[in-house]
Design an enzyme around this catalytic site. Structure first.
Site, short mmCIF file in Angstrom:
data_model
loop_
_atom_site.label_atom_id
_atom_site.label_comp_id
_atom_site.label_asym_id
_atom_site.label_seq_id
_atom_site.Cartn_x
_atom_site.Cartn_y
_atom_site.Cartn_z
N ARG A 36 0.83 -1.21 0.00
CA ARG A 36 0.00 0.00 0.00
C ARG A 36 0.87 1.26 0.00
NH1 ARG A 36 -5.06 -1.86 3.87
NH2 ARG A 36 -6.45 -2.39 2.15
N LYS A 198 -13.92 -11.36 7.99
CA LYS A 198 -15.03 -10.49 8.36
C LYS A 198 -16.33 -11.05 7.79
CE LYS A 198 -11.74 -7.11 7.31
NZ LYS A 198 -11.43 -6.13 6.27
N GLY A 350 -6.36 -6.02 1.71
CA GLY A 350 -5.02 -5.89 2.29
C GLY A 350 -4.40 -7.23 2.61
N GLY A 374 -12.68 -3.77 1.76
CA GLY A 374 -14.05 -3.33 1.91
C GLY A 374 -14.46 -2.33 0.83
P1 ADP Z 1 -8.78 -8.86 3.18
O1 ADP Z 1 -7.92 -7.98 4.06
O2 ADP Z 1 -8.02 -9.41 2.03
O3 ADP Z 1 -10.07 -8.17 2.79
P2 ADP Z 1 -9.93 -10.14 5.46
O4 ADP Z 1 -9.40 -9.06 6.33
O5 ADP Z 1 -11.38 -10.23 5.29
O6 ADP Z 1 -9.20 -10.13 4.05
O7 ADP Z 1 -9.50 -11.55 6.07
C1 ADP Z 1 -8.17 -11.93 6.25
C2 ADP Z 1 -8.03 -12.80 7.45
O8 ADP Z 1 -8.92 -13.89 7.42
C3 ADP Z 1 -6.65 -13.40 7.58
O9 ADP Z 1 -6.00 -12.78 8.65
C4 ADP Z 1 -6.92 -14.87 7.81
O10 ADP Z 1 -6.12 -15.39 8.84
C5 ADP Z 1 -8.38 -14.89 8.21
N1 ADP Z 1 -9.00 -16.20 7.97
C6 ADP Z 1 -9.09 -16.89 6.83
N2 ADP Z 1 -9.68 -18.08 7.01
C7 ADP Z 1 -9.98 -18.17 8.32
C8 ADP Z 1 -10.58 -19.17 9.15
N3 ADP Z 1 -11.00 -20.33 8.63
N4 ADP Z 1 -10.72 -18.91 10.46
C9 ADP Z 1 -10.29 -17.75 10.97
N5 ADP Z 1 -9.71 -16.76 10.26
C10 ADP Z 1 -9.56 -16.97 8.94
MG MG Z 2 -8.07 -7.47 6.15
#
Ligand code: ADP
Ligand code: MG
Length: 392
Positions: A36, A198, A350, A374
């Site tokens: 970023r 999330k 991210g 988001g």
């Molecule tokens: P992004 O930042 O790409 O939008 P998110 O913030 O929504 O993604 O999610 C990322 C997080 O989701 C990671 O830190 C990962 O560890 C967590 N994650 C993925 N699968 C699981 C799971 N089965 N249980 C708990 N956490 C998870």
């Molecule tokens: Mg995230």
């Protein structure tokens, strides 16, 4: 109305406030993925090259109005200085004074985490406007380039942009272009892969995307709410019971529209949330003391094969807890499948961007790596994003 970019203004000698997205992952004071920061460089370099002075405003994590030391932007200021090869003045709070020759010298400063100010994220319009007025003293022109935060109605994103003459930066410009293509006329089959943590945030998005996509692939923490909706027990996995009804509606709608909605057939489980050796189990055999931390190998193969015929793919959210070496395989398999696709691939979020880099993939193996999580999702939903509305 089209948004104007910084190129449409004469910013020589101007005092510019740049809202950037520098919300990078930091572990024990070290930046683990500077994507970023690098994505914000083109706009910064251009502003400095035309002779503007720049005060950068950004946030890190969610300090909720408290000065949490682990969420200081200090390491980011340091990295920014390294990447630009020049001094970055760090302003420790919004009362800080700029040196008298700052503008004349075309200086560059980064303000401490703006979310240390409770008013930044306040629900109260007046509080946010007050903060925006205080921030406005740092410049005479506003550049909105923090794409990852444009879906937030926050003081430095929304109110501040309205006080000052404004333009968008290059990052916001390119992000919007890519997402516009996805929303407009994506080549089909159009696939969306969703994972991450999330759960409730993303379930809302799916309700919208289900109307647009041909293939929807579910992984990450949210998959367990889907499994639970199908009556399966998910042990200690992430689960949002209050979303079960929404998920059932999604499943029904997918069926009605003929959307191919894929859920795991196997998952990799652990007994604790830590980087331990996990077991692969079928989705109807998750034990009460087990939590699913990744999709299983059979699922990974199934997802990769389904994706191979897609012509457009948007991916947001890791398939598992990729931060643990034992639970990276699902994310690696999906990332690899994307690199093989003959078509447009967009990775958003991210953690997703950090994941592909941590797993050794190169940025240029993907069509576009969006800095927004988001923000990208809400754009794809067709929502109005406050940070873009304010730039009109
Ligand atoms: P992004 O930042 O790409 O939008 P998110 O913030 O929504 O993604 O999610 C990322 C997080 O989701 C990671 O830190 C990962 O560890 C967590 N994650 C993925 N699968 C699981 C799971 N089965 N249980 C708990 N956490 C998870
Ligand atoms: Mg995230």
């Amino acid at each position: 109305m089209a948004l104007k970019t910084i190129d449409q203004f004469d910013l020589k000698g101007k005092r510019v406030i740049l809202r950037a997205d520098l919300n990078v992952p930091i572990k024990e004071g070290r930046i683990t993925d500077d994507g970023r920061i690098r994505a914000s460089l083109p706009t910064l370099e251009k502003l400095l090259a035309v002779g503007a002075s720049v005060v950068v405003i950004a946030h890190l994590g969610r300090p909720k109005g408290e000065r949490k030391p682990e969420l200081s932007l200090q390491p980011v200021a340091h990295r920014l200085g390294e990447l630009l090869g020049r001094e970055v003045l760090f302003l420790s709070d919004i009362e800080a004074e700029l040196p008298v020759d700052f503008a004349a010298k075309g200086g560059l400063a980064l303000l401490e985490n703006i979310r240390y100010e409770a008013a930044e994220t306040s629900k109260n319009d007046e509080e946010r406007s007050d903060l925006a007025r205080k921030l406005a003293r740092f410049g005479e022109f506003y550049v909105g380039d923090g794409f990852g935060a444009v879906h937030r109605k926050h003081a430095s994103v929304f109110e501040l942009a309205q006080i000052l003459p404004h333009a968008m930066g290059y990052l916001v410009d390119s992000e919007v272009r890519v997402l516009e293509t996805l929303n407009g006329s994506p080549q089909r089959p159009y696939a969306v892969v969703l994972g991450g943590a999330k759960v409730s945030d993303k379930i809302a998005v799916i309700t919208n995307l289900i109307e647009k996509v041909d293939l929807l692939i579910i992984g990450g923490g949210m998959l367990f709410t889907f499994l639970a909706a199908q009556g399966k027990s998910v042990g200690k996995s992430l689960l949002e019971m209050d979303q079960i009804e929404t998920v059932n509606a999604i499943l029904a709608r997918a069926h009605e529209r003929g959307v191919n909605l894929l859920l795991p057939v196997d998952v990799k489980v652990a007994t604790e949330f830590k980087d331990m050796h996990g077991d692969v189990v079928a989705v109807d055999a998750i034990g009460n003391d087990e939590m699913g931390l990744d999709i299983g190998p059979e699922t990974a193969a199934l997802y990769a094969s389904a994706l191979s015929s897609a012509r457009t793919v948007f991916w947001n959210g890791p398939m598992g807890v990729f931060e643990f070496s034992n639970f990276q395989e699902g994310t690696r398999a999906v990332a690899h499948a994307l690199t093989e696709i003959d078509g447009m691939t967009v990775v958003g979020g991210g953690d997703s961007a950090a994941a592909i880099r941590a797993l050794g993939f190169k940025d240029d193996q993907f069509g576009y790596i969006s800095t927004g999580g988001g923000a990208s999702l809400e754009y794809l939903e067709g929502k109005e994003l406050p940070g873009l509305v304010a730039l009109r």
